[in-house]
Design a protein around this motif. Structure first.
Motif, PDB file in Angstrom:
ATOM      1  N   UNK A 225      89.140  79.738  -4.950  1.00 23.83           N
ATOM      2  CA  UNK A 225      88.071  80.436  -5.656  1.00 23.83           C
ATOM      3  C   UNK A 225      86.672  80.255  -5.066  1.00 23.83           C
ATOM      4  N   UNK A 226      86.453  79.229  -4.243  1.00 21.10           N
ATOM      5  CA  UNK A 226      85.116  79.085  -3.656  1.00 21.10           C
ATOM      6  C   UNK A 226      84.903  80.148  -2.584  1.00 21.10           C
ATOM      7  N   UNK A 227      83.903  81.003  -2.751  1.00 29.15           N
ATOM      8  CA  UNK A 227      83.731  82.112  -1.807  1.00 29.15           C
ATOM      9  C   UNK A 227      83.097  81.696  -0.486  1.00 29.15           C
ATOM     10  N   UNK A 228      83.645  82.234   0.584  1.00 28.02           N
ATOM     11  CA  UNK A 228      83.041  82.100   1.909  1.00 28.02           C
ATOM     12  C   UNK A 228      82.439  83.470   2.232  1.00 28.02           C
ATOM     13  N   UNK A 229      81.171  83.659   1.829  1.00 25.11           N
ATOM     14  CA  UNK A 229      80.536  84.977   1.913  1.00 25.11           C
ATOM     15  C   UNK A 229      80.404  85.478   3.345  1.00 25.11           C
ATOM     16  N   UNK A 230      80.470  84.564   4.304  1.00 19.51           N
ATOM     17  CA  UNK A 230      80.335  84.990   5.703  1.00 19.51           C
ATOM     18  C   UNK A 230      81.494  85.888   6.126  1.00 19.51           C
ATOM     19  N   UNK A 231      82.613  85.807   5.396  1.00 22.73           N
ATOM     20  CA  UNK A 231      83.791  86.604   5.763  1.00 22.73           C
ATOM     21  C   UNK A 231      83.754  88.031   5.213  1.00 22.73           C
ATOM     22  N   UNK A 232      82.764  88.332   4.365  1.00 25.74           N
ATOM     23  CA  UNK A 232      82.710  89.660   3.763  1.00 25.74           C
ATOM     24  C   UNK A 232      82.422  90.764   4.784  1.00 25.74           C
ATOM     25  N   UNK A 233      81.892  90.385   5.929  1.00 23.02           N
ATOM     26  CA  UNK A 233      81.615  91.374   6.974  1.00 23.02           C
ATOM     27  C   UNK A 233      82.844  91.743   7.786  1.00 23.02           C
ATOM     28  N   UNK A 234      83.951  91.061   7.545  1.00 23.47           N
ATOM     29  CA  UNK A 234      85.191  91.315   8.283  1.00 23.47           C
ATOM     30  C   UNK A 234      85.975  92.431   7.591  1.00 23.47           C
ATOM     31  N   UNK A 235      86.165  93.539   8.294  1.00 20.44           N
ATOM     32  CA  UNK A 235      86.877  94.700   7.718  1.00 20.44           C
ATOM     33  C   UNK A 235      88.304  94.348   7.313  1.00 20.44           C
ATOM     34  N   UNK A 236      88.907  93.368   8.027  1.00 21.83           N
ATOM     35  CA  UNK A 236      90.292  92.992   7.718  1.00 21.83           C
ATOM     36  C   UNK A 236      90.429  92.445   6.297  1.00 21.83           C
ATOM     37  N   UNK A 237      89.375  91.763   5.810  1.00 19.14           N
ATOM     38  CA  UNK A 237      89.400  91.220   4.450  1.00 19.14           C
ATOM     39  C   UNK A 237      89.465  92.368   3.435  1.00 19.14           C
ATOM     40  N   UNK A 238      88.682  93.407   3.690  1.00 18.21           N
ATOM     41  CA  UNK A 238      88.646  94.557   2.784  1.00 18.21           C
ATOM     42  C   UNK A 238      89.972  95.308   2.833  1.00 18.21           C
ATOM     43  N   UNK A 239      90.548  95.404   4.011  1.00 22.05           N
ATOM     44  CA  UNK A 239      91.850  96.070   4.146  1.00 22.05           C
ATOM     45  C   UNK A 239      92.945  95.260   3.461  1.00 22.05           C
ATOM     46  N   UNK A 240      92.892  93.937   3.621  1.00 29.00           N
ATOM     47  CA  UNK A 240      93.886  93.064   2.982  1.00 29.00           C
ATOM     48  C   UNK A 240      93.792  93.174   1.465  1.00 29.00           C
ATOM     49  N   UNK A 241      92.564  93.235   0.949  1.00 29.78           N
ATOM     50  CA  UNK A 241      92.366  93.339  -0.499  1.00 29.78           C
ATOM     51  C   UNK A 241      92.903  94.664  -1.024  1.00 29.78           C
ATOM     52  N   UNK A 242      92.621  95.752  -0.300  1.00 32.83           N
ATOM     53  CA  UNK A 242      93.120  97.068  -0.715  1.00 32.83           C
ATOM     54  C   UNK A 242      94.636  97.098  -0.658  1.00 32.83           C
ATOM     55  N   UNK A 243      95.207  96.486   0.374  1.00 28.36           N
ATOM     56  CA  UNK A 243      96.662  96.424   0.502  1.00 28.36           C
ATOM     57  C   UNK A 243      97.290  95.674  -0.649  1.00 28.36           C
ATOM     58  N   UNK A 244      96.644  94.589  -1.077  1.00 29.60           N
ATOM     59  CA  UNK A 244      97.178  93.808  -2.192  1.00 29.60           C
ATOM     60  C   UNK A 244      97.155  94.612  -3.485  1.00 29.60           C
ATOM     61  N   UNK A 245      96.121  95.432  -3.684  1.00 31.22           N
ATOM     62  CA  UNK A 245      96.053  96.278  -4.884  1.00 31.22           C
ATOM     63  C   UNK A 245      97.234  97.242  -4.927  1.00 31.22           C
ATOM     64  N   UNK A 246      97.591  97.814  -3.763  1.00 32.49           N
ATOM     65  CA  UNK A 246      98.752  98.709  -3.709  1.00 32.49           C
ATOM     66  C   UNK A 246     100.022  97.966  -4.102  1.00 32.49           C
ATOM     67  N   UNK A 247     100.194  96.784  -3.503  1.00 36.04           N
ATOM     68  CA  UNK A 247     101.393  96.001  -3.796  1.00 36.04           C
ATOM     69  C   UNK A 247     101.461  95.617  -5.262  1.00 36.04           C
ATOM     70  N   UNK A 248     100.338  95.142  -5.787  1.00 32.99           N
ATOM     71  CA  UNK A 248     100.374  94.542  -7.108  1.00 32.99           C
ATOM     72  C   UNK A 248     100.502  95.565  -8.230  1.00 32.99           C
ATOM     73  N   UNK A 249      99.928  96.758  -8.061  1.00 30.83           N
ATOM     74  CA  UNK A 249      99.992  97.762  -9.122  1.00 30.83           C
ATOM     75  C   UNK A 249     101.150  98.741  -8.951  1.00 30.83           C
ATOM     76  N   UNK A 250     101.878  98.612  -7.841  1.00 28.23           N
ATOM     77  CA  UNK A 250     103.010  99.508  -7.556  1.00 28.23           C
ATOM     78  C   UNK A 250     102.590 100.975  -7.508  1.00 28.23           C
ATOM     79  N   UNK A 251     101.375 101.222  -7.014  1.00 29.38           N
ATOM     80  CA  UNK A 251     100.948 102.613  -6.851  1.00 29.38           C
ATOM     81  C   UNK A 251     101.396 103.107  -5.478  1.00 29.38           C
ATOM     82  N   UNK A 252     101.563 104.412  -5.347  1.00 31.04           N
ATOM     83  CA  UNK A 252     101.923 105.000  -4.070  1.00 31.04           C
ATOM     84  C   UNK A 252     103.405 104.981  -3.752  1.00 31.04           C
ATOM     85  N   UNK A 253     104.251 104.717  -4.761  1.00 31.78           N
ATOM     86  CA  UNK A 253     105.691 104.704  -4.460  1.00 31.78           C
ATOM     87  C   UNK A 253     106.523 105.569  -5.410  1.00 31.78           C
ATOM     88  N   UNK A 254     105.855 106.296  -6.303  1.00 28.07           N
ATOM     89  CA  UNK A 254     106.566 107.244  -7.140  1.00 28.07           C
ATOM     90  C   UNK A 254     107.234 106.673  -8.375  1.00 28.07           C
TER      91      UNK A 254
END
Length: 516
Positions: A225-254
């Protein structure tokens, strides 16, 4: 038109929808993703994706499903065709059937591991395997990758068969007597088991204060839970977060659409959809983040926990956790709860994956429910053989990437374009707010129309460049595994072609019926 099934109760619907969303990813994938991607800083892009992708897609998929159900469609081809009268629409819907079918093939096998390990926990089968090397060897031996504790793949095969049997027995009973009943039993039980485990983890404190005073549960929570704000500039973090939302909510699979198709035309989807998303997030953020990583930090320290996180979800769930259970009083009981919790999380998702194809066979071909369930069950059984016997060659990984990762975004992008731009956002918004028990903020009208499609396009382009092209070219794959990876692609292609041909045949039948 034959009378369609309906959900028996609203609570049953919400629990079934939440069960569809709550899966292995909530307890295994989420903590690993958070740990790998900046700890607390990961939560900023995670909640951003939840608001701009998760909730909008959740509402869209409920709306698409309820709208399609009005015309007797319980799967994406019919739903897309109802919204967009173009020849290609039903074939774009085929992607949804393809994704849910392929994911079920390998997901059910992973699900069977959790059932096996719950048995291994209560019988203390893995007790004595106290190092990462030994426990990893136990898992690989069970999977048939090497011969050590298990001399053959027979135990894994039997648990796989039993898991498939449970899944399709539930599906055979239908919506209200099968899926809804499962959700009413499995979801409360899952919550109970998770809360017991969270309490046990939180009360651990510092297990060995004399020799390892820096290894504590608190350090594990701080790690996540302790944030490392320096990593927010990394696009991979944003992509990983978006990917997790897809997995966790089961959206995009019908699957959400299939469940929503059994709603009545005036049933609320606004509050129900939000309740489903909130339930899933509670399980993921409060419960899922409070078990595996904190307890690993308490027993192994932060550095080792980071290495465990880098090793992925399977190392966390099936290697490090069994080692920890051996260090706890009544560890066999807590191990049993942990793996049975994962099994309940898995089965409430896997039954949802088969439902769209069962609905398709029933509604588009007039096949009886029992026969449709048997056909899909037999087909999944045939396909899963390749996953079981070729696991060590990356067969499962190949299917997971193309169907369970990249495919989700492709399908969601097509869906949002059809819903917001072709069907039209005015009609789409009217569908979302029809019968709503809450006032849906108007800002989501514009988010769904503009921001969500752009967000999806951003994810797709980045994944295409960063992952899809290297994966397509099999960069870094062992030469001996290449033929098996191609085998996975051929199997997926055959599944997709079979679905497309079935869709084509179904619509030809519809045309003949109209003419006749």
């Amino acid at each position: 038109m034959a009378k369609r099934e309906r959900w028996g109760t609203r609570i049953g619907l919400i629990l079934a929808m939440a069960g569809n969303a709550v899966g292995l990813g909530n307890f295994l994938r989420f903590p690993v993703q958070a740990a790998q991607n900046g700890g607390g800083a990961f939560m900023i892009p995670y909640f951003t994706a939840f608001l701009l992708l998760g909730i909008p897609l959740m509402w869209v998929e409920w709306a698409v499903g309820r709208y399609g159900g009005k015309f007797g469609h319980g799967s994406a081809p019919g739903m897309f065709d109802a919204m967009w009268k173009a020849p290609i629409s039903k074939y774009l819907g085929s992607i949804g059937l393809f994704i849910s079918t392929v994911i079920m093939v390998y997901y059910t096998y992973i699900e069977s591991w959790t059932l096996a390990f719950s048995f291994f926990s209560i019988t203390k089968a893995y007790f004595g395997e106290t190092t990462f090397e030994a426990m990893g060897s136990f898992l690989r031996s069970y999977q048939g990758i090497e011969k050590n504790y298990f001399q053959s793949i027979l135990p894994a095969y039997l648990f796989m068969c039993f898991t498939l049997l449970i899944n399709f027995s539930i599906l055979y009973r239908g919506i209200s007597r099968g899926i809804e009943l499962l959700a009413k039993i499995a979801m409360p039980t899952l919550f109970l088991f998770a809360i017991i485990l969270v309490i046990r983890v939180v009360t651990l404190g510092t297990p060995d204060p004399v020799n390892y005073p820096d290894r504590s549960v608190e350090s594990g929570f701080a790690f996540i839970w302790n944030p490392d704000f320096s990593k927010l500039g990394d696009a991979k973090i944003w992509l990983a977060a978006a990917g997790q939302i897809f997995f966790t909510l089961s959206v995009g699979m019908g699957t959400l659409q299939a469940y929503a198709s059994y709603l009545r035309e005036s049933d609320d989807i606004a509050l129900s959809g939000l309740s489903t998303a909130a339930t899933n997030e509670f399980v993921e953020i409060i419960l899922g983040a409070s078990i595996a990583i904190p307890v690993a930090a308490a027993f192994f320290g932060i550095e080792t926990t980071q290495e465990i996180a880098k090793g992925g979800a399977f190392n966390l769930g099936f290697v490090s956790m069994p080692i920890i259970f051996q260090k706890l009083p009544f560890g066999e009981f807590f191990g049993f709860l942990w793996f049975l919790l994962l099994f309940f999380a898995g089965i409430t998702s896997s039954v949802a994956m088969a439902q769209p194809l069962i609905a398709f066979l029933k509604e588009e071909f007039g096949i009886s429910h029992g026969r449709a369930t048997a056909i899909i069950g037999f087909s999944v059984f045939i396909c899963i053989q390749f996953v079981v016997f070729f696991l060590k060659h990356g067969f499962l990984d190949e299917m997971d990437y193309w169907a369970g990762t990249f495919g989700l975004v492709i399908f969601a992008l097509f869906e949002i374009i059809i819903f917001a731009w072709i069907f039209g956002m005015k009609k789409g918004w009217a569908e979302i707010v029809k019968g709503a028990d809450i006032k849906v903020p108007k800002i989501f009208y514009y988010i769904i129309k503009y921001i969500t499609p752009l967000y999806l396009l951003f994810i797709m382009v980045n994944w295409l460049i960063q992952d899809a092209i290297p994966t397509l070219l099999m960069k870094g794959v062992n030469p001996e595994d290449v033929p098996y990876r191609w085998g996975a692609r051929v199997l997926m292609l055959l599944i997709f072609l079979a679905i497309v041909l079935m869709v084509r045949a179904a619509w030809k039948n519809h045309e003949k019926t109209k003419i006749g």
